[in-house]
Design a protein around this motif. Structure first.
Motif, mmCIF file in Angstrom:
data_model
loop_
_atom_site.group_PDB
_atom_site.id
_atom_site.type_symbol
_atom_site.label_atom_id
_atom_site.label_comp_id
_atom_site.label_asym_id
_atom_site.label_seq_id
_atom_site.Cartn_x
_atom_site.Cartn_y
_atom_site.Cartn_z
ATOM 1 N N LEU A 174 6.248 5.115 6.458
ATOM 2 C CA LEU A 174 6.820 6.420 6.760
ATOM 3 C C LEU A 174 8.044 6.300 7.662
ATOM 4 C CD1 LEU A 174 3.504 8.370 7.437
ATOM 5 C CD2 LEU A 174 4.688 7.992 5.259
ATOM 6 N N ASP A 222 1.102 11.987 3.163
ATOM 7 C CA ASP A 222 2.107 11.210 3.888
ATOM 8 C C ASP A 222 3.133 12.118 4.560
ATOM 9 O OD1 ASP A 222 0.952 8.812 3.297
ATOM 10 O OD2 ASP A 222 2.355 8.265 1.705
ATOM 11 N N LEU A 267 7.258 5.763 -3.991
ATOM 12 C CA LEU A 267 7.180 6.121 -2.574
ATOM 13 C C LEU A 267 5.768 6.447 -2.110
ATOM 14 C CD1 LEU A 267 10.376 8.355 -2.153
ATOM 15 C CD2 LEU A 267 10.100 5.916 -1.703
ATOM 16 N N GLU A 268 4.827 6.625 -3.048
ATOM 17 C CA GLU A 268 3.464 6.967 -2.651
ATOM 18 C C GLU A 268 2.866 5.851 -1.794
ATOM 19 O OE1 GLU A 268 4.575 7.037 -5.742
ATOM 20 O OE2 GLU A 268 3.978 8.874 -6.786
ATOM 21 N N ARG A 280 6.842 11.129 -1.990
ATOM 22 C CA ARG A 280 5.740 10.750 -1.108
ATOM 23 C C ARG A 280 4.557 11.660 -1.391
ATOM 24 N NH1 ARG A 280 7.965 7.301 2.573
ATOM 25 N NH2 ARG A 280 10.194 7.531 2.961
#
Length: 596
Positions: free
Chosen positions: A187, A235, A182-183, A231
């Motif tokens: 968004l 983010d 998810l990095e 995340r």
């Protein structure tokens, strides 16, 4: 080419988070719904990002529409007309098992008009992850020409859109064995116009996905995995700031267990910085486990970060039930410490409690509720029936053994009984489910919880209104609060395909009469307690109130607390915990002697 200009194409992406049907076959829908859909926010963000990047080509204009059916009516005929003006796809997103029949009713209308449809969510992903073959309803969807999507859409949504543009949608997109990191991914975001339908200023975000535990009734671990994927802190901050820019400052963090997000402390620290230095008015609702208080500074930082409500999977006060469900992380000896810590932080607690473990009986369930009311400082207790949800280990075990389960997926909402119980009949189980709500939310206990709120520095008025709303969802609207909202809306023709459309002469008088009756009963509940609550708020000695649940945890609790001695398993768990406490005390004493 036309007059030297390239003819532009139009492609519509319609994202629909479907609701499900009540027992009368009507879509459960509200003027304002309570819990925002994180999946809808994720897919909307991905669709907007695809539009911005022009993934379908420079000559294609992409339109994106996001609809949450719990608060917005879906009009298939309008969407079909919209699609006839160009290409497009309807994505039925985040579809849970209880929502699958509604999703299919919508899909049939779209497919009959030639509109491309894709269904994704926990039902599709869970069944594919846990079962050896496609289930009949998934096969039916594919036979209808509906594309199925299993897994998560980050990094894959482009492909689905290109296939839809070219008319080459695959029957199945299966990414269950390839969960994305998810990095740095796109968004989640919903437009303010949609968020306003969720009570005004509340939206959702997932800071991470996955849970390390092994609960047999859980689908999360088999769909999102047991490894923490998260995340970046930057983010998460960007999600907050994007929403603040559109007037939204209340957030439901959708992580199934935020306490096990390996970035929890860094995220809390960033929230604290935004609140205390940047002076942003932001508040949060989180979901955590019963051992979160053992994480150093977790609850302290949660309070400073703006957490105002915490959902906790308590599930049972019986160790044997917890062990049987592989929820060994829940320690009944820690319940009071954890709940008192949240009380001290002035955070409202919502505890989930499951009815229907193998040793449960109607009598034992009601007795357990009395014990909880006396001994545990829970604010809101929310009941559910133990349900073999598709995608869970429980469902997999029953399915593989050929044990009968209710074939109606609409009932897999944790409110209905869907399989047999060794000690209770179906009728007894259904009755005690309703009796449990009535017992916990009795007028006397509502007043006790209000007093506890005043004594611990929380808002008695806000907690009282939450308790009234929670109980009214079940008692008046006949739905679980997770599916609740404000002011029920029904449309005569929005009915399950297996039910007949009612005559206007029958539907409208009954709908109006029921609406008036429910609002009258709600007003009665509020009038009943209003003067009492106002008196507590104005009472200068309200902070002096105490009871057994609010007393500090001490070693002698083993002798005075029934939940620690209700069964032999509870006694054994308590003795085990006491032994560890003594060992820690002895070790600490030895360390002091060594240091001296």
């Amino acid at each position: 080419m036309l007059n030297g200009q390239q003819t532009r194409k139009r492609f519509s992406i319609v994202l629909i988070k479907p609701s499900h049907y009540d027992d009368d076959g009507y879509v459960i829908q509200w003027f304002r719904s309570a819990i925002p859909s994180n999946t809808l926010a994720v897919l909307n963000g991905l669709a907007l990002e695809c539009k911005e990047r022009g993934v379908l080509g420079d000559d294609v204009d992409i339109d994106v529409t996001a609809i949450d059916e719990t608060n917005t009516r879906v009009r298939p005929e309008r969407i079909i007309r919209q699609m006839r003006g160009g290409a497009g796809i309807v994505c039925l997103v985040g579809v849970q098992s209880n929502q699958f029949d509604r999703a299919m009713d919508l899909a049939r209308q779209f497919r009959a008009a030639g509109v491309q449809v894709c269904i994704g969510g926990f039902h599709v992903s869970g069944c594919i992850a846990m079962l050896p073959e496609l289930t009949p309803e998934l096969k039916e969807a594919m036979d209808l020409g509906v594309s199925l999507f299993a897994g998560e859409s980050e990094g894959r949504f482009d492909l689905v859109l290109r296939d839809a543009l070219n008319g080459t949608l695959q029957p199945l997109y299966n990414y269950m064995k390839d969960l994305p990191a998810l990095e740095g991914t796109t968004l989640p975001i919903l437009p303010a116009s949609q968020i306003k339908r969720n009570g005004g200023k509340l939206t959702s975000l997932d800071a991470g996905r996955g849970c390390p535990f092994l609960c047999s009734f859980c689908t999360i671990i088999n769909v999102q995995g047991r490894k923490s994927r998260r995340r970046t802190v930057d983010d998460v901050e960007q999600i907050i700031r994007q929403n603040i820019a559109q007037g939204v400052n209340r957030f439901f963090i959708a992580d199934d267990n935020f306490a096990r997000n390996t970035q929890w402390e860094a995220i809390f620290d960033r929230f604290i910085e935004l609140r205390e230095n940047a002076k942003l008015d932001i508040k949060f609702v989180i979901q955590v486990d019963t051992m979160c208080h053992r994480l150093p500074h977790f609850i302290e930082k949660a309070q400073r970060a703006g957490v105002v409500r915490a959902f906790i999977g308590l599930e049972s006060i019986h160790p044997e039930s917890l062990v049987g469900a592989r929820k060994k992380q829940n320690k009944i000896t820690e319940y009071r410490k954890m709940l008192l810590a949240w009380k001290q932080a002035r955070v409202t607690t919502f505890a989930g409690y499951i009815l229907g473990f193998p040793n449960d009986t109607p009598e034992s369930i009601l007795e357990d509720i009395k014990i909880i009311q006396r001994e545990l400082p829970i604010d809101l207790l929310q009941f559910s029936c133990l349900t073999p949800l598709p995608g869970s280990e429980d469902h997999q075990r029953l399915y593989n053994a050929g044990i009968e389960m209710d074939p109606d997926l609409n009932k897999y909402d944790v409110e209905h009984v869907t399989t047999a119980h060794p000690l209770m009949s179906k009728a007894e189980w259904e009755k005690v489910y309703l009796d449990a709500w009535a017992a916990y939310y009795s007028p006397d206990h509502i007043r006790t919880v209000v007093r506890r709120a005043a004594a611990t520095g929380s808002s008695p008025g806000k907690l009282w209104s939450l308790m009234i709303w929670t109980y009214s969802c079940v008692a008046l609207e006949k739905v679980h609060p997770y599916q609740g909202g404000y002011f029920r809306i029904k449309y005569r023709k929005d009915r399950r395909s297996t039910f007949a459309v009612e005559s206007p002469l029958v539907f409208y008088p009954r709908y109006i009469a029921n609406t008036l009756y429910k609002n009258f009963k709600l007003a009665q509940m509020m009038v009943r307690d209003y003067l009492f609550v106002r008196g507590v708020i104005r009472d200068p000695n309200a902070r002096d109130y105490t009871d057994l649940a609010l007393t500090p945890v001490i070693e002698s609790d083993v002798d005075s607390m029934e939940h620690l001695a209700a069964t032999e398993a509870a006694k054994a768990a308590t003795a085990h915990a006491s032994g560890h406490s003594r060992e820690r005390a002895v070790a600490a004493g030895n360390l002091v002697n060594i240091e001296r």
